[in-house]
Design a protein around this motif. Structure first.
Motif, short mmCIF file in Angstrom:
data_model
loop_
_atom_site.label_atom_id
_atom_site.label_comp_id
_atom_site.label_asym_id
_atom_site.label_seq_id
_atom_site.Cartn_x
_atom_site.Cartn_y
_atom_site.Cartn_z
N GLU A 1 0.81 -1.20 0.00
CA GLU A 1 0.00 0.00 0.00
C GLU A 1 0.85 1.26 0.00
OE1 GLU A 1 -0.62 -2.65 1.62
OE2 GLU A 1 -2.72 -3.18 1.30
N ALA A 2 1.99 1.20 0.72
CA ALA A 2 2.85 2.36 0.79
C ALA A 2 3.42 2.69 -0.58
CB ALA A 2 3.98 2.10 1.79
N ALA A 3 3.78 1.62 -1.31
CA ALA A 3 4.37 1.85 -2.64
C ALA A 3 3.37 2.47 -3.57
CB ALA A 3 4.87 0.53 -3.21
N LEU A 4 2.11 2.12 -3.42
CA LEU A 4 1.10 2.61 -4.34
C LEU A 4 0.81 4.09 -4.14
CD1 LEU A 4 -1.43 -0.34 -4.33
CD2 LEU A 4 0.24 0.26 -6.08
N THR A 5 1.12 4.60 -2.98
CA THR A 5 0.86 6.02 -2.75
C THR A 5 1.89 6.90 -3.42
OG1 THR A 5 2.16 5.96 -0.69
CG2 THR A 5 -0.21 5.49 -0.54
N ASN A 6 3.00 6.27 -3.89
CA ASN A 6 4.06 7.03 -4.56
C ASN A 6 3.63 7.31 -5.99
OD1 ASN A 6 6.44 8.20 -5.32
ND2 ASN A 6 7.56 6.25 -5.53
N VAL A 7 3.20 8.50 -6.31
CA VAL A 7 2.70 8.84 -7.64
C VAL A 7 3.87 8.96 -8.60
CG1 VAL A 7 1.40 10.50 -8.99
CG2 VAL A 7 0.77 10.04 -6.63
N GLU A 8 3.86 8.17 -9.68
CA GLU A 8 4.96 8.16 -10.63
C GLU A 8 4.83 9.31 -11.62
OE1 GLU A 8 7.52 6.15 -10.55
OE2 GLU A 8 6.77 5.10 -8.79
N SER A 9 5.99 9.70 -12.16
CA SER A 9 6.01 10.78 -13.14
C SER A 9 5.89 10.29 -14.56
CB SER A 9 7.32 11.57 -12.99
OG SER A 9 8.44 10.73 -13.23
N VAL A 10 5.92 8.96 -14.78
CA VAL A 10 5.83 8.42 -16.13
C VAL A 10 4.42 8.57 -16.65
CG1 VAL A 10 6.10 6.34 -17.52
CG2 VAL A 10 7.67 6.79 -15.64
N ASP A 11 4.29 9.00 -17.92
CA ASP A 11 2.96 9.17 -18.52
C ASP A 11 2.22 7.86 -18.54
OD1 ASP A 11 3.51 11.80 -18.92
OD2 ASP A 11 4.14 11.57 -21.02
N GLY A 12 1.00 7.84 -18.06
CA GLY A 12 0.16 6.65 -18.09
C GLY A 12 0.37 5.72 -16.92
N ALA A 13 1.37 6.01 -16.06
CA ALA A 13 1.66 5.09 -14.96
C ALA A 13 0.52 5.01 -13.97
CB ALA A 13 2.94 5.54 -14.25
N GLU A 14 -0.24 6.09 -13.85
CA GLU A 14 -1.32 6.09 -12.87
C GLU A 14 -2.47 5.20 -13.29
OE1 GLU A 14 -1.98 9.36 -15.84
OE2 GLU A 14 -0.32 8.56 -14.65
N ASN A 15 -2.43 4.64 -14.51
CA ASN A 15 -3.54 3.82 -15.01
C ASN A 15 -3.17 2.34 -15.09
OD1 ASN A 15 -5.23 6.05 -15.41
ND2 ASN A 15 -4.20 6.53 -17.34
N ILE A 16 -2.13 1.89 -14.43
CA ILE A 16 -1.73 0.49 -14.49
C ILE A 16 -2.68 -0.33 -13.64
CG2 ILE A 16 0.11 -1.18 -14.16
CD1 ILE A 16 2.12 0.99 -14.38
N ALA A 17 -3.76 -0.76 -14.24
CA ALA A 17 -4.72 -1.62 -13.54
C ALA A 17 -4.76 -3.01 -14.13
CB ALA A 17 -6.12 -0.99 -13.60
N THR A 18 -4.28 -3.17 -15.36
CA THR A 18 -4.29 -4.47 -16.03
C THR A 18 -2.96 -4.68 -16.72
OG1 THR A 18 -5.10 -3.66 -18.17
CG2 THR A 18 -6.76 -4.19 -16.50
N PHE A 19 -2.73 -5.90 -17.16
CA PHE A 19 -1.50 -6.19 -17.90
C PHE A 19 -1.48 -5.43 -19.22
CE2 PHE A 19 1.22 -8.65 -20.74
CZ PHE A 19 2.35 -8.78 -19.96
N GLU A 20 -2.65 -5.20 -19.82
CA GLU A 20 -2.71 -4.42 -21.06
C GLU A 20 -2.19 -3.00 -20.83
OE1 GLU A 20 -3.62 -5.69 -23.92
OE2 GLU A 20 -4.34 -7.63 -23.23
N ASN A 21 -2.49 -2.43 -19.67
CA ASN A 21 -1.97 -1.10 -19.34
C ASN A 21 -0.45 -1.12 -19.24
OD1 ASN A 21 -4.73 -0.77 -17.06
ND2 ASN A 21 -4.65 -0.13 -19.19
N LEU A 22 0.08 -2.19 -18.67
CA LEU A 22 1.53 -2.32 -18.53
C LEU A 22 2.19 -2.42 -19.90
CD1 LEU A 22 3.70 -2.44 -16.40
CD2 LEU A 22 3.38 -4.91 -16.28
N LEU A 23 1.55 -3.16 -20.82
CA LEU A 23 2.09 -3.27 -22.18
C LEU A 23 2.12 -1.91 -22.87
CD1 LEU A 23 0.52 -6.56 -23.63
CD2 LEU A 23 2.90 -6.14 -23.00
N GLN A 24 1.13 -1.08 -22.61
CA GLN A 24 1.09 0.23 -23.23
C GLN A 24 2.31 1.06 -22.80
OE1 GLN A 24 -0.94 1.28 -25.57
NE2 GLN A 24 -2.15 -0.59 -25.56
N LEU A 25 2.72 0.90 -21.55
CA LEU A 25 3.90 1.63 -21.07
C LEU A 25 5.17 1.12 -21.76
CD1 LEU A 25 3.33 2.00 -17.23
CD2 LEU A 25 3.12 3.74 -18.99
N VAL A 26 5.28 -0.20 -21.91
CA VAL A 26 6.46 -0.79 -22.55
C VAL A 26 6.50 -0.44 -24.03
CG1 VAL A 26 7.62 -2.97 -23.10
CG2 VAL A 26 6.54 -2.65 -20.87
#
Length: 610
Positions: A47-72
């Protein structure tokens, strides 16, 4: 507050210093990742890690593996590199599967008349004197000769024997079967059929050489489904590649037709795992948007190999050298050791997050994309909600070189046109149309086979049109199967589908080479009716175009209500959790505790999510 922001911006730089390079240009984060993975699992670190808001575009939307693929990145250099690595198998596969038409080609043949051959009679003289002529076929018999003592006329010579009236009378002379043949070596200098006399009473062995290929694929499909799920996609692909190289070259040194058939069978057992593994890896790193494109491009090397095959066979006339030549491209499979990753979906299913992260980092580096911190991604993978897609579902007329070349040429549009057809018609509409078009083409071909005045070009057009449409449908089925079944059962489902497909492939050589010699229209009728039935059944399938690839067996609902049983133990209904949903993370009860329970990362919980 200012210090926290500076630390967060410095995090990616600090991580980079811990990286070390591994083979194939990939970056190994294993030591760094393992430490972070342990910290995540201890005392609410997730939970602590999740509160760290990332600066990478789209990182805040990583809810599925498809979202992760979009970042890669889903259509970058890394994706095309893996496409090329996977497609090597497709190119080499067609050279081994379709070569039987040249390796086992059967030229004109007739009974071997030993006394006349030893007396140096020409082929034309032997055919005229000793071999009956069939008025129905317009050719000499292939497996019969006149019953006659040819030693009496061998030394006289053909002209003197005919002048003396010693030639057998075709109307009255009895005919006997022969057990040794001579072949016309004008076009084919050496083939499997010539070397091992696979004609007449031994003719059934010729289609068996091709059925062995299909039986091998069937067995390979059954075995590979277990191996791919148990040991992973990459190990199966690498070991299969090594075995294919050895077995294909060994086939060229076969000492008998029985050894040849066994080697063909074993080679294609291995190819079953190789082709399934390559296809699964490629499809499981694709997003829903790119899957149709990459699935289509995966089959283009098949068409290229199909077109190259007759050219190679035309230049190499002896079957052993031809088999060795067709085996040379399999050496390219060794490149997969450096460029073939494991399927990230399979790794997450097994709970191997650090290895997944290493592959994703490699892909992002090649695609020149940035990813959030390792700790953040590991937490996201553990908590990831995997989107549910759909419910699970428990050559008599033309030169053979030219015909095979055009057969390969027609495969190019069959794959390229498949992509836009899916976009406009959807997968169900496209599949139904392809089967229907194939049925119409083949059934029309069945009809015109009985029309002597029908132009030969019409026969060729209908034959290749039916082949083009059925080729597209065959590949579309593979893409369809990937989307219909979840990761846990995907390789098994595809393998079972291949089992049924190979049953038809096993029967086809006998239908064409044996039954087709008796009734010329039967092969086309059987295949046409089968395509018609398939067109109707295709309409019953659910549409999957644009849907995310299926991962779970069932959706999971968020429930933030804590209930208490009589023994005062709290049971929390956990489920799909978005790692960037800060409102959920910060949703505290009056006593300061989070209402969303953390689900421990056990084997049971992982399998429930995948």
């Amino acid at each position: 507050m200012e210090s926290t922001e500076k630390d967060r911006r410095k995090a990616p730089t600090e991580e980079t210093g811990n990286e070390r390079q591994t083979g194939g240009g990939r970056t190994d984060h294993s030591e760094n990742v393992d430490n972070k993975e342990e910290s995540i699992k201890s005392e609410g670190g997730g939970e602590a890690a999740l509160t760290n808001v990332e600066s990478v575009d789209g990182a805040e939307n990583i809810a599925t593996f498809e979202n992760l693929l979009q970042l890669v990145g889903t259509s970058g250099r890394w994706n095309y590199l893996i496409l090329i690595a996977c497609s090597i198998c497709t190119f080499t596969s067609v050279l081994q599967m379709m070569s039987y038409q040249f390796l086992g080609a059967t030229p004109d043949h007739w009974c071997h008349v030993t006394p006349l051959v030893e007396a140096n009679w020409t082929e034309e003289q032997i055919l005229s004197f000793a071999i009956p002529y069939n008025n129905d076929t317009g050719k000499h018999e292939t497996c019969q000769m006149y019953e006659y003592d040819y030693s009496l006329v061998a030394d006289l010579g053909y002209e003197e024997a005919v002048a003396s009236g010693l030639m057998p009378e075709s109307d009255n002379a009895s005919v006997v079967a022969c057990y040794s043949r001579d072949f016309n070596l004008t076009q084919y200098q050496s083939t499997v059929s010539i070397e091992w006399d696979l004609v007449c009473e031994r003719r059934a062995l010729y289609p068996t050489t091709q059925s062995a290929v299909q039986v091998g694929r069937l067995i390979g499909a059954i075995i590979s489904s277990y191996l791919l799920d148990r040991f992973g996609r990459r190990p199966v692909v690498l070991w299969s590649s090594l075995l294919v190289v050895v077995l294909t070259f060994a086939t060229s040194a076969s000492s008998s037709v029985e050894v040849y058939i066994i080697l063909k069978l074993v080679t294609n057992v291995v190819y079953g795992g190789l082709s399934s593994g390559n296809f699964l890896i490629l499809m499981e790193i694709c997003s829903a948007k790119e899957r149709s494109k990459f699935g289509t491009l995966f089959m283009l090397p098949w068409a290229l190999g199909y077109m190259a095959l007759p050219g190679i066979a035309y230049l190499v006339k002896r079957w052993r050298w031809l088999q060795a030549t067709l085996s040379l491209p399999t050496l390219l499979l060794t490149l997969q050791y450096w460029f073939m990753p494991e399927s990230p979906r399979w790794l997450i299913l097994q709970g191997r997050y650090s290895q997944t992260l290493e592959i994703l980092r490699w892909g992002a580096k090649v695609n020149r994309r940035s990813l959030p911190s390792d700790q953040y991604l590991l937490t996201a993978m553990e908590k990831m909600s995997l989107t549910v897609g759909l419910p699970s579902l428990a050559s008599h007329y033309v030169d053979p070189y030219i015909y095979i070349f055009f057969g390969g040429l027609m495969e190019v549009p069959s794959y390229l046109l498949l992509w836009p057809a899916i976009v406009f018609l959807g997968k169900v509409g496209t599949m139904s149309f392809l089967f229907l078009f194939s049925a119409i083409s083949i059934l029309l071909l069945t009809y015109i086979l009985y029309l002597p005045e029908a132009p030969i070009l019409a026969k060729i057009f209908l034959s290749l049109s039916g082949k083009m449409s059925i080729t597209s449908a065959n590949h579309l089925i593979k893409i369809f199967a990937v989307e219909l079944f979840p990761t846990k059962y995907r390789s098994m489902a595809i393998s079972q589908a291949k089992v049924f497909a190979k049953l038809g492939s096993i029967c086809s050589p006998y239908i064409i080479d044996i039954l087709g010699d008796v009734l010329v229209w039967v092969p086309s009728a059987v295949l046409g009716i089968s395509s018609l039935v398939a067109a109707g059944l295709s309409c019953l399938l659910p549409e999957t175009t644009g849907r995310n690839i299926q991962e779970d067996e069932a959706p999971r609902q968020v429930n933030t209500t804590v209930t208490h049983e009589t023994d005062s133990r709290a049971t929390v209904a956990t489920e799909a959790f978005s790692p960037m949903d800060t409102s959920s993370v910060n949703n505290k009860s009056p006593d300061g505790q989070s209402n969303t329970a953390y689900e421990p990362d056990t084997e049971t919980s992982r399998k429930s999510r995948f």
